[in-house]
Motif scaffolding. Structure first.
Motif, PDB file in Angstrom:
ATOM      1  N   ALA A   1       0.836  -1.204   0.000  1.00 57.41           N
ATOM      2  CA  ALA A   1       0.000   0.000   0.000  1.00 57.41           C
ATOM      3  C   ALA A   1       0.868   1.251   0.000  1.00 57.41           C
ATOM      4  CB  ALA A   1      -0.930  -0.006   1.209  1.00 57.41           C
ATOM      5  N   TYR A   2       1.970   1.230   0.736  1.00 59.73           N
ATOM      6  CA  TYR A   2       2.890   2.373   0.773  1.00 59.73           C
ATOM      7  C   TYR A   2       3.502   2.612  -0.600  1.00 59.73           C
ATOM      8  CZ  TYR A   2       6.803   5.358   2.006  1.00 59.73           C
ATOM      9  OH  TYR A   2       7.705   6.391   2.048  1.00 59.73           O
ATOM     10  N   LYS A   3       3.929   1.527  -1.252  1.00 60.70           N
ATOM     11  CA  LYS A   3       4.492   1.653  -2.591  1.00 60.70           C
ATOM     12  C   LYS A   3       3.455   2.228  -3.546  1.00 60.70           C
ATOM     13  CE  LYS A   3       7.782  -2.171  -2.511  1.00 60.70           C
ATOM     14  NZ  LYS A   3       8.044  -3.507  -3.065  1.00 60.70           N
ATOM     15  N   GLU A   4       2.208   1.814  -3.400  1.00 63.49           N
ATOM     16  CA  GLU A   4       1.144   2.286  -4.280  1.00 63.49           C
ATOM     17  C   GLU A   4       0.921   3.784  -4.084  1.00 63.49           C
ATOM     18  OE1 GLU A   4      -1.717   2.279  -7.141  1.00 63.49           O
ATOM     19  OE2 GLU A   4      -0.350   0.671  -6.628  1.00 63.49           O
ATOM     20  N   LYS A   5       0.983   4.256  -2.851  1.00 66.01           N
ATOM     21  CA  LYS A   5       0.753   5.671  -2.575  1.00 66.01           C
ATOM     22  C   LYS A   5       1.917   6.533  -3.040  1.00 66.01           C
ATOM     23  CE  LYS A   5      -2.222   5.433   1.466  1.00 66.01           C
ATOM     24  NZ  LYS A   5      -2.314   5.704   2.891  1.00 66.01           N
ATOM     25  N   ASN A   6       3.130   6.037  -2.934  1.00 65.16           N
ATOM     26  CA  ASN A   6       4.314   6.837  -3.188  1.00 65.16           C
ATOM     27  C   ASN A   6       5.093   6.352  -4.400  1.00 65.16           C
ATOM     28  OD1 ASN A   6       3.988   8.534  -0.875  1.00 65.16           O
ATOM     29  ND2 ASN A   6       4.499   6.756   0.347  1.00 65.16           N
ATOM     30  N   ASP A   7       4.396   6.103  -5.480  1.00 66.18           N
ATOM     31  CA  ASP A   7       5.095   5.669  -6.673  1.00 66.18           C
ATOM     32  C   ASP A   7       5.651   6.875  -7.436  1.00 66.18           C
ATOM     33  OD1 ASP A   7       2.750   6.701  -7.661  1.00 66.18           O
ATOM     34  OD2 ASP A   7       2.279   4.998  -8.929  1.00 66.18           O
ATOM     35  N   LEU A   8       6.447   6.620  -8.430  1.00 72.34           N
ATOM     36  CA  LEU A   8       7.118   7.672  -9.190  1.00 72.34           C
ATOM     37  C   LEU A   8       6.124   8.633  -9.835  1.00 72.34           C
ATOM     38  CD1 LEU A   8       9.763   8.842 -10.259  1.00 72.34           C
ATOM     39  CD2 LEU A   8       9.567   7.279 -12.194  1.00 72.34           C
ATOM     40  N   GLN A   9       5.017   8.100 -10.309  1.00 73.92           N
ATOM     41  CA  GLN A   9       4.020   8.950 -10.957  1.00 73.92           C
ATOM     42  C   GLN A   9       3.476   9.983  -9.969  1.00 73.92           C
ATOM     43  OE1 GLN A   9       0.832   6.749 -12.690  1.00 73.92           O
ATOM     44  NE2 GLN A   9      -0.182   8.546 -13.509  1.00 73.92           N
ATOM     45  N   SER A  10       3.232   9.605  -8.743  1.00 73.55           N
ATOM     46  CA  SER A  10       2.737  10.544  -7.732  1.00 73.55           C
ATOM     47  C   SER A  10       3.779  11.601  -7.416  1.00 73.55           C
ATOM     48  CB  SER A  10       2.370   9.794  -6.447  1.00 73.55           C
ATOM     49  OG  SER A  10       1.339   8.885  -6.678  1.00 73.55           O
ATOM     50  N   ILE A  11       5.024  11.192  -7.311  1.00 70.22           N
ATOM     51  CA  ILE A  11       6.101  12.136  -7.011  1.00 70.22           C
ATOM     52  C   ILE A  11       6.250  13.149  -8.138  1.00 70.22           C
ATOM     53  CG2 ILE A  11       8.593  12.339  -6.677  1.00 70.22           C
ATOM     54  CD1 ILE A  11       8.405   9.566  -5.255  1.00 70.22           C
ATOM     55  N   LEU A  12       6.282  12.664  -9.378  1.00 70.78           N
ATOM     56  CA  LEU A  12       6.400  13.582 -10.517  1.00 70.78           C
ATOM     57  C   LEU A  12       5.174  14.487 -10.630  1.00 70.78           C
ATOM     58  CD1 LEU A  12       7.978  11.233 -13.204  1.00 70.78           C
ATOM     59  CD2 LEU A  12       9.108  12.999 -11.845  1.00 70.78           C
ATOM     60  N   GLY A  13       4.009  13.956 -10.311  1.00 66.17           N
ATOM     61  CA  GLY A  13       2.797  14.778 -10.315  1.00 66.17           C
ATOM     62  C   GLY A  13       2.884  15.892  -9.294  1.00 66.17           C
ATOM     63  N   GLY A  14       3.411  15.598  -8.101  1.00 66.74           N
ATOM     64  CA  GLY A  14       3.586  16.624  -7.073  1.00 66.74           C
ATOM     65  C   GLY A  14       4.552  17.704  -7.506  1.00 66.74           C
TER      66      GLY A  14
END
Length: 184
Positions: free
Chosen positions: A148-161
């Protein structure tokens, strides 16, 4: 261990993970929203695409597979509505595969020396299996949290931020430039 996730554009992703558990491979299949793939057929292939076996997940979306061959494996499950879960497992990550095959070939109980004292009893294979089951059951919630942690903090989320941050600065600079131009 390689974990892959496939999903069409829906509100949730398919999650498939496999990991070593002694001489067995344990896996979990479900969706990112927490729904697990209960009683789902999981096909086991080698990397050349030849079907080796199939197993079924339990009510919590977990499965345990004991490999019979020393080859890298691909696990695949069709979850319906276009959702396909696939995970690849590198057989080199599996500790004890050769040991398990040797035990099965010899068909003899193996005593494990747990100390140097002569009065210390050896662990029987049945006790070893019970301990492995207890440890596996205790590790399941931790593995689920990590997934679940990996799902929340994947590369796509980081780049989106990072994109939102640049966008906010762009808007601020645009407004500031308009105000400076209006004053001039």
């Amino acid at each position: 261990m390689i974990v892959t996730m496939f999903s069409p554009a829906h509100a949730h992703k398919v999650i498939a993970s496999v990991f070593p558990s002694g001489s067995e491979i344990e896996g979990e299949i479900g969706f990112s929203n927490g729904d697990m793939a209960a009683d789902t057929i999981v096909e086991v292939f080698d990397l050349q695409g030849e079907k080796i076996d199939e197993i079924k997940t339990d009510a919590d979306g977990f499965f345990v597979y004991t490999p019979q061959k020393n080859v890298d494996l691909r696990f695949r499950a069709d979850l319906g509505a276009g959702h396909i879960a696939e995970a690849t497992f590198d057989i080199a990550d599996l500790s004890g595969l050769m040991e398990a095959n040797t035990r099965a070939a010899l068909s003899q109980p193996v005593a494990v020396d747990v100390g140097s004292r002569s009065d210390t009893p050896a662990i029987t294979p049945e006790q070893e299996q019970i301990i492995a089951t207890i440890v596996r059951d205790e590790l399941r919630p931790l593995r689920r949290e990590i997934t679940a942690y990996k799902e929340k903090n994947d590369l796509q989320s980081i780049l989106g931020g990072i994109g939102y941050i640049f966008g906010a600065f762009g808007i601020i600079y645009y407004i500031a430039a308009r105000r400076l131009r209006a004053k001039a």
